[in-house]
Write an enzyme that holds these catalytic residues in place. Structure first.
Site, PDB file in Angstrom:
ATOM      1  N   VAL A  70      29.793  16.961  12.765  1.00 48.88           N
ATOM      2  CA  VAL A  70      31.229  16.072  12.201  1.00 48.88           C
ATOM      3  C   VAL A  70      30.822  15.826  10.790  1.00 48.88           C
ATOM      4  CG1 VAL A  70      32.350  13.658  12.361  1.00 48.88           C
ATOM      5  CG2 VAL A  70      31.392  15.063  14.406  1.00 48.88           C
ATOM      6  N   ALA A 115      28.075  13.414   6.998  1.00 47.87           N
ATOM      7  CA  ALA A 115      28.254  14.497   7.937  1.00 47.87           C
ATOM      8  C   ALA A 115      27.007  13.998   9.063  1.00 47.87           C
ATOM      9  CB  ALA A 115      28.253  15.904   7.839  1.00 47.87           C
ATOM     10  N   LYS A 116      27.044  14.425  10.113  1.00 47.51           N
ATOM     11  CA  LYS A 116      26.043  14.422  11.192  1.00 47.51           C
ATOM     12  C   LYS A 116      26.347  15.350  12.141  1.00 47.51           C
ATOM     13  CE  LYS A 116      22.630  11.505  11.415  1.00 47.51           C
ATOM     14  NZ  LYS A 116      22.017  10.819  10.231  1.00 47.51           N
ATOM     15  N   GLY A 117      25.216  15.699  13.127  1.00 44.14           N
ATOM     16  CA  GLY A 117      25.587  16.595  14.201  1.00 44.14           C
ATOM     17  C   GLY A 117      24.227  16.607  15.102  1.00 44.14           C
TER      18      GLY A 117
END
Length: 431
Positions: A70, A115-117
Site C-alpha cells: 500500500v 508505504a507498507k506491505g
C-alpha cells in the site's frame, strides 16, 4: 487539549488499526485546520496492491500466498515503508501502517512518503529455502511497483537483512546488466556486504532509547535505577533495552509471542538475548525469572513501558493497569485512542510511535544516501547522525507540545501534517 479528546467515542467494541489511525488523522486535521481539499487527499491511499502468487514448496507442492503493498502518499518524496510477514496482515492493517509511515517520514523531515506491505503468512512454518522462494516470487510480482526512486521497502516484523538481500538481488536481476548497480538502494536494511548500513540493525531500538533519554533530560530525571518493561524482544525491544541498561536502567519484565517473564531485581538484557538464541527466540524459561500471566504484563510495576511488538496492544481493557509514568511506543500503533485517553487522564506521558521508533527510517535514509552516492560511513558516524536527527525532532515536538498545550502525539501530528500541507500548497494539485 489532546488529540484523543477531539475524537467522539463510539461503541465499546474494539477497533482495528485502520480505524485507529483514521481517528488520529481526523482529530489532527481538525486541530491544524487542514485545508479541506488536502484533507481529502491524505484521508485515502494513493495505491493499494493485493497479489496472489504461487510458490513451490520443498515437498513439491504449490502453495498460494497473498501479498500486499500500500502506497499512501508521496508528496514529499518516494514511498518508504517496511515489509512484514505475519498471519494477521490484511489490507486495513497495511493501509494504517502506510499512513503512519507518511506522518513518520514527514515528522523526521525526510524526503519520503509513506508505504507498507507484506505477506499474510507465518514464517516459522517454512524452511529457509522456502522463505527465499516466497520472497523472490513476491518481489517479482511487485515488479515496477517498487524502485529506488519510487518505493523503497525495508525490514519489519519477521523480515530481516537476509530478506532485503533476496529482494534487492531479485529486483536488480530484472534490470539490464549496466543498470543493476544503480538499483541497489531499492531496499534498505540490507546486510553490510550487500550495501547495508553499519548499525541499521539497532537503529530503531537506538531511536527508542534516545527519545526516552531526551524525555528524561527534559524532566531532569536520571535513568539510573529506573525500571522498565519491554513487550517484544526482537531487534527493537532488545536494542532499546540494551542501551537503557547501559545507562543504568533495570529491565524487570519482558513479553514476547511465547510468554511473559519478570524479576523485580532485574533481568540482564544481554544474558536474556543469549538465552533466546538457544531457545527458539523465546524468553520463557529464562533462569532467575518468574513466569507471568500474559494479561498481567502491563500491570508489572515499572517506571517505563516499551510496547515494541504489534499494534493495538494497549487497550481500554489494560490501560488502567499500567503503572509506568512513561510509555515509549517502539511498535507502530500499539495504543488505541481510547486507551491513550485513559493514560493521558492519569498523567502518563506517551512518546508517540511516529517519533519514538523513527530511528529505523532515519537509518534507512542514511543507507539509501550511502548507496545512492557511493559512500561508506562508519558505525560511530551513523549513530551520531541518528542521534542528531532524533534530538532535533524530539525538541521540535516538545516545544510544540509546550507552546500549544498539546500532548506529544498531537504535537507530532501537528508538525507532520503541517509539513505535507505546505508542500501541496506550494506545488499545487495537478491539473
Amino acid at each position: 487539549m489532546t488529540l484523543t479528546k477531539k475524537v467522539k467515542k463510539k461503541e465499546q467494541a474494539k477497533q482495528g488499526m485502520f480505524e485507529n489511525v483514521m481517528k488520529q488523522f481526523n482529530a489532527a486535521a481538525d486541530m491544524v485546520e487542514l485545508n479541506p481539499n488536502i484533507r481529502k487527499i491524505l484521508a485515502v491511499t494513493n495505491n493499494e496492491l493485493i497479489i496472489h502468487f504461487p510458490v513451490r514448496m520443498d515437498n513439491g507442492e504449490v502453495e498460494i500466498f497473498k501479498g500486499y503493498r500500500v502506497q499512501h502518499n508521496n508528496a514529499l518524496g518516494p514511498y518508504k515503508g517496511g515489509l512484514r510477514y505475519h498471519p494477521t496482515i490484511d489490507i486495513d492493517s497495511v493501509k494504517a501502517l502506510a499512513m503512519w509511515m507518511t506522518w513518520k517520514t514527514s515528522l523526521a523531515g525526510l524526503p519520503y512518503g509513506g508505504a507498507k506491505g507484506g505477506i499474510q503468512m507465518d514464517p516459522t512454518k517454512y524452511s529457509q529455502s522456502e522463505l527465499e522462494r516466497i520472497t523472490r516470487r513476491f518481489t517479482y510480482a511487485l515488479g515496477e511497483n517498487i524502485g529506488p526512486e519510487h518505493d523503497i521497502p525495508a525490514p519489519d516484523v519477521n523480515t530481516n537483512a537476509q530478506t532485503m538481500a533476496w529482494i534487492a538481488d531479485t529486483y536488480m536481476s530484472t534490470k539490464a546488466p549496466s543498470e543493476r548497480s544503480k538499483n541497489q538502494h531499492v531496499v534498505t536494511g540490507k546486510p553490510i556486504g550487500s550495501g547495508g548500513l553499519e548499525g541499521r540493525d539497532r537503529a530503531t531500538g537506538f531511536g527508542v532509547y534516545l527519545t526516552i533519554k531526551y524525555w528524561a533530560e527534559s524532566k531532569q530525571v536520571d535513568l539510573k535505577g529506573k525500571r522498565f518493561i519491554v513487550q517484544g524482544f526482537g531487534n527493537v525491544g532488545y536494542w532499546a533495552a540494551h542501551f537503557l541498561e547501559k545507562d543504568g536502567a533495570k529491565m524487570v519484565g519482558v513479553q514476547d509471542a511465547y510468554g511473559t517473564i519478570s524479576n523485580e531485581e532485574g533481568i540482564s538484557v544481554d544474558h536474556l538475548f543469549e538465552f533466546t538464541k538457544n531457545n527458539k527466540g523465546a524468553v520463557v524459561g529464562f533462569p532467575d525469572s518468574t513466569a507471568v500471566v500474559k494479561e498481567d504484563f502491563f500491570g508489572i510495576d515499572c517506571d517505563i513501558c516499551i510496547p515494541a511488538a504489534l499494534g493495538n496492544q494497549i487497550t481500554e481493557d489494560n490501560a488502567a493497569s499500567i503503572k509506568a509514568t512513561l510509555v515509549a511506543e517502539g511498535a507502530n500503533g500499539p495504543t488505541t485512542v481510547e486507551a491513550e485517553q485513559i493514560l493521558l487522564d492519569r498523567g502518563i506521558t506517551i512518546i508517540p510511535d511516529i517519533l519514538c521508533n523513527s530511528g529505523g527510517v532515519i537509518g534507512s535514509y542514511f543507507e539509501w544516501l550511502q548507496n545512492r552516492n557511493g559512500e561508506l560511513w562508519e558505525l560511530e558516524e551513523i549513530l551520531a547522525r541518528i542521534d542528531k536527527k532524533i534530538r532535533e525532532v524530539f525538541r521540535r515536538v516538545l516545544k510544540a507540545s509546550e507552546d500549544k498545550n498539546l500532548d506529544m502525539r498531537s504535537a507530532a501530528y501537528f508538525i507532520a501534517i503541517e509539513r505535507i500541507e505546505k508542500a501541496y500548497i506550494q506545488r499545487g494539485i495537478f491539473p
